[in-house]
Structure formats: structure tokens, C-alpha cells
Design an enzyme around this catalytic site. Structure first.
Site, PDB file in Angstrom:
ATOM      1  N   GLU A  75     -37.594 -72.906  76.902  1.00 29.17           N
ATOM      2  CA  GLU A  75     -37.774 -71.484  76.616  1.00 29.17           C
ATOM      3  C   GLU A  75     -38.730 -71.386  75.434  1.00 29.17           C
ATOM      4  O   GLU A  75     -38.340 -71.606  74.292  1.00 29.17           O
ATOM      5  CB  GLU A  75     -36.424 -70.827  76.296  1.00 29.17           C
ATOM      6  CG  GLU A  75     -35.423 -70.868  77.433  1.00 29.17           C
ATOM      7  CD  GLU A  75     -35.868 -70.059  78.650  1.00 29.17           C
ATOM      8  OE1 GLU A  75     -36.808 -69.246  78.516  1.00 29.17           O
ATOM      9  OE2 GLU A  75     -35.282 -70.235  79.723  1.00 29.17           O
ATOM     10  N   CYS A  99     -39.423 -63.667  70.343  1.00 31.97           N
ATOM     11  CA  CYS A  99     -40.330 -64.327  71.288  1.00 31.97           C
ATOM     12  C   CYS A  99     -40.815 -63.402  72.395  1.00 31.97           C
ATOM     13  O   CYS A  99     -41.847 -63.669  73.015  1.00 31.97           O
ATOM     14  CB  CYS A  99     -39.663 -65.560  71.885  1.00 31.97           C
ATOM     15  SG  CYS A  99     -38.135 -65.218  72.779  1.00 31.97           S
TER      16      CYS A  99
END
Length: 479
Positions: free
Chosen positions: A223, A257
């Protein structure tokens, strides 16, 4: 669980992790973690950890990131509690064997998919959402029946301390461990063979983790991040867009993010958007955002210095102030930014928002497609066709039209990247599937051997024709 807040060092022995990892592997081999009862007990204990230690977690997040109670609840605690509740509610269903169809050749057999745990899993979490990005993968790993090593980030040191000291009191210490340390210790940990690795962090470190996993052919979820574009069409209300963009750009001081890394819009829209963004920032954080309890702080001096350098790109239209002593960067909007400037070459990960002008939707899409595929992509327009065009002609891990990262609150949607922004998906059942080996199973009848004669030598054209029919999709349709 271990390691009681101590950082194992290489000079304390040849390998500070080997003994504990071996015990975890032995615990998995007993089959202890595979039962539904054990998994449910651990999930219930994890839920109690979140409830019992809510204040400690809030205080730690405030200490690390200056995160408000509202943001901590919304983006960390509540989402983790929801994942635990969902897993407990659906555990029995998720664990069931999944029947699948057969062909004529296997009509008397039973075919199914069994979801079995991988074994010993390593979860490496980052500092920006240190509870969420540790606990949510852990929920999936527990539900799937694995033993787990947790490696929290040493950068978010207050949260790391809470996780290391309190979480072990709630989970079975023979099956779960918290291991601490910095890059050196993490590198040493990665030398060991795990059955699955789940990493959240930067693409640079992701490459290191993937290289280490490749040495053991260990499956992995990455991720990562990237520069998330946000297209704003001329056909929209500037203030509505500004409200939504400002909220999720400056949430957690921009250290998210999936936050928009830059806006693409026309020159005309930019002239309307800048005052609208100023209006939103003032309403959200006051005339002096530095005094607002709702605006977080940069995680450390290193990241503060990096962001301070980016303030010199383009021209500051809003904000631009900073205070090194408080690790404070004001909510900032940049205009007249050049593509070659650092702010457009790296993920910003802070409260800075560049505006880049384009002449058309086609130019905006071309701009996005010339770059690496992002973790998230956003588009704003009152024209549904524009939203559809952006969705159809681009690629990203996630997409949201006319809003920010609210899709992250839905366990029914998979979360993850594509290309350089990551690989693999999790949240909800997707987490369970990620940490499960999908084992293909066929149970055939031990008798009735004459029915198998078709597949045995000596072969003939007639048998070949019959076999083609028996295996083919037509045979299933006829039946």
C-alpha cells in the site's frame, strides 16, 4: 506478544528476532489459530483494546501529529472498530468453503474453495495513520487465522509505545508479537521468511520490502502512495469544491496518502477557486490557523524541512507561513507552478496544494495519464458526463467524483493502489481474502472406476472427442 517497548539491536546477539519468530511459527503449526472460536476471541479482545484505551490512543495521536479528537475518531478509532465488528459479524460466513461448479467429467465430485491462513504474517505500518494502518490489516489477518508480527513505525513514537505496551495485554502472546526498531531492525526482520508481508509506506521503501520478499518468494501487499490528481471542471460551484478539497487536503495536516496532491483546472476556474479556498480555510481554521485546535502538525523536523523547501515552488497564493518550533506549516495554495519543480515531482505529504492550469478536459486527462498511476483520483463537475469521462479514461487505485476520501469509510469497497501506487486490496472482506490462501479442492468418489476409463490410455480419436465434450462448457449447459 512482545517486545515490551524495547528495541532489539543487532549487537545484542546474532539475531534478536529468530527465537520469537520460531515460537510464532510453532504456535501456528499447532492449528490453534484456525478455529472460528479462537479467531472470534482475538477479534473481541482487539475490540476491547480499542475501547479500553481510547484516551491513550487519542493522546498518542495528538502527541505525534497534533491530531484532533475528531480526526482521530473519524480516521482511526471508529474505522478500526467498524472493521472489528464487521469481521465478527461475518466470520462464520467468510470461513465457509465456497462451492463451485463442475463439468461432466467431475460431475460426481465435490469442488470448492477453502480459505486457509497463510501462516506467519508480517504487517509493517507507517506513521501518518499509525492506528488505522496497523489495526485494520491486523483484523483481516486474525479473521483469516494467521499468526502475526506487527511492526509499528518508530517515527510516530507515542503511538508505537501505546501499541507495544498495551496491545500485548489483549491478544494471545503465543500467536502475536509487536516488534520495534528503526530501518536497521526492520531490514533484519525482513531477512526472515514470512508466509505473507503487508506493507504500507512510501514507494521507495516498498521496493526494498518487495526485494526482501522476493528472496523467499513471499506473497506481498504493498500500500504505497503517489501524486493524486484532482480535476475541477468549469461547470461546478467553486465554493462547494473548495470546501470539500480544503477539508481533505488539510486533514491530518495533509499527511494522507489519498489526499489530492494537485488540482487541474482552467485559468478561469483558478481565479474563482483561490478566493473560495481562502474562504474555506478561514472558516475551518480561523484567521490564524496556527492557533486552531483542528489543524495538525508535521510529524518531525525532517519532514518539516522538506515541506518548507516546497514552499518556494511557484507562487504562494494562500498561506505559506511556517514555524519550525511547532512543526507548523500553514494551509497553503500555490499557483504558477511549473511541472519541473519539486512540488510536482514528489508526493507532497503536507498541507500544500498546487494549482495547475489546463485548457481542456482532454489536456487534463493527458496530463494525468503521462504520470504514474495514483492511489486516488478525484474529479468535480456538475456534468455527470465529465465525471464519467475522467473515470473511463484514467486509471487509479480509487476514484471519487464530487467528493474526497469518503470512500475510505466504506468497508464494502476495496482499498489499494495500482502500478507504482501499490498492489493488493484490503478493508472488510477484502482484508480476509488478502490474508487467506484460496485453496482449490476437488473430492472425487473412490469407487465407480469404470466411469474414468475415458481418460486412460490407450487413447483414440473417439475418446478424444468425448473428452473434449465432457470437459467443455457445452456439457455443463446441456446438464
Amino acid at each position: 506478544m512482545s517486545t515490551k517497548g524495547k528495541h532489539p539491536r543487532a549487537d545484542q546477539g546474532t539475531d534478536p528476532f529468530e527465537e520469537k519468530l520460531q515460537r510464532l511459527k510453532e504456535a501456528f503449526n499447532t492449528g490453534k489459530t484456525k478455529t472460528a472460536k479462537f479467531r472470534a476471541e482475538q477479534l473481541q479482545s482487539l475490540g476491547r483494546f480499542l475501547q479500553d484505551n481510547s484516551k491513550q490512543l487519542h493522546d498518542a495521536l495528538d502527541g505525534d501529529l497534533g491530531k484532533s479528537g475528531f480526526e482521530s475518531d473519524m480516521s482511526e478509532i471508529i474505522l478500526c472498530e467498524n472493521e472489528v465488528d464487521l469481521a465478527l459479524k461475518n466470520l462464520q460466513t467468510w470461513m465457509k468453503d465456497e462451492p463451485v461448479s463442475t463439468n461432466l467429467l467431475t460431475k460426481l465430485s465435490t469442488a470448492f474453495i477453502r480459505k486457509e491462513p497463510f501462516g506467519l504474517v508480517l504487517i509493517i505500518a507507517p506513521w501518518n495513520y499509525p492506528v488505522n494502518l496497523m489495526i485494520i490489516p491486523l483484523v483481516g489477518a486474525i479473521a483469516a487465522g494467521n499468526c502475526v508480527v506487527l511492526k509499528p513505525s518508530e517515527i510516530s513514537k507515542n503511538t508505537e509505545k501505546v501499541l507495544a505496551e498495551l496491545l500485548p495485554q489483549y491478544l494471545d502472546q503465543s500467536c502475536f508479537a509487536v516488534m520495534l526498531g528503526g530501518p536497521e531492525e526492520t531490514g533484519q526482520l525482513l531477512e526472515h521468511k514470512f508466509d505473507y508481508i503487508f506493507f504500507t509506506g512510501s514507494p521507495r521503501v516498498g521496493k526494498i520490502v518487495m526485494t526482501a520478499a522476493a528472496k523467499h518468494l513471499t506473497p506481498i501487499t504493498l500500500e504505497l502512495g503517489g501524486k493524486n490528481p484532482c480535476y475541477v471542471d468549469d461547470n461546478c460551484d467553486p465554493q462547494t469544491v473548495a470546501n470539500r478539497v480544503a477539508w481533505f487536503r488539510y486533514f491530518n495536516a495533509g499527511q494522507t496518502c489519498v489526499a489530492p496532491d494537485y488540482i487541474l483546472c482552467s485559468q478561469e476556474m483558478q481565479e474563482q477557486l483561490v478566493p473560495a479556498l481562502q474562504n474555506a480555510i478561514t472558516r475551518f481554521y480561523g484567521d490564524n490557523p496556527q492557533t486552531s485546535p483542528n489543524l495538525g502538525r508535521i510529524i518531525n523536523q525532517k519532514h518539516f524541512k522538506r515541506l518548507q523547501g516546497l514552499l518556494g515552488c511557484g507562487r504562494v497564493a494562500i498561506g505559506g507561513q511556517s514555524d519550525e518550533g511547532e512543526r507548523y506549516i500553514a494551509p497553503t495554495v500555490l499557483v504558477d507552478v511549473q511541472e519541473t519543480e519539486p512540488v510536482m515531482q514528489e508526493e507532497i505529504f503536507g498541507p500544500i496544494l498546487p494549482l495547475v492550469t489546463v485548457r481542456s478536459l482532454d489536456e487534463a486527462i493527458e496530463f494525468m495519464n503521462q504520470r504514474e498511476k495514483p492511489l486516488a483520483l478525484y474529479a468535480y463537475s456538475n456534468n455527470a458526463e465529465v465525471i464519467k469521462q475522467v473515470l473511463a479514461r484514467t486509471s487509479s487505485g480509487g476514484f471519487c467524483g464530487n467528493d474526497g476520501f469518503m470512500y475510505m469509510t466504506l468497508s464494502s469497497l476495496p482499498f489499494g493502489g495500482v502500478g507504482s501506487s501499490g498492489m493488493g486490496r484490503y478493508h472488510g472482506k477484502f482484508s480476509f481474502d488478502t490474508f487467506s490462501n484460496q485453496r482449490a479442492c476437488l473430492l472425487s468418489c473412490p469407487g465407480m472406476e469404470k466411469l474414468n476409463g475415458l481418460r486412460y490410455p490407450p487413447y483414440s480419436p473417439r475418446r478424444q472427442q468425448l473428452l473434449r465434450w465432457a470437459i467443455g462448457s457445452e456439457s455443463c449447459t446441456l446438464l
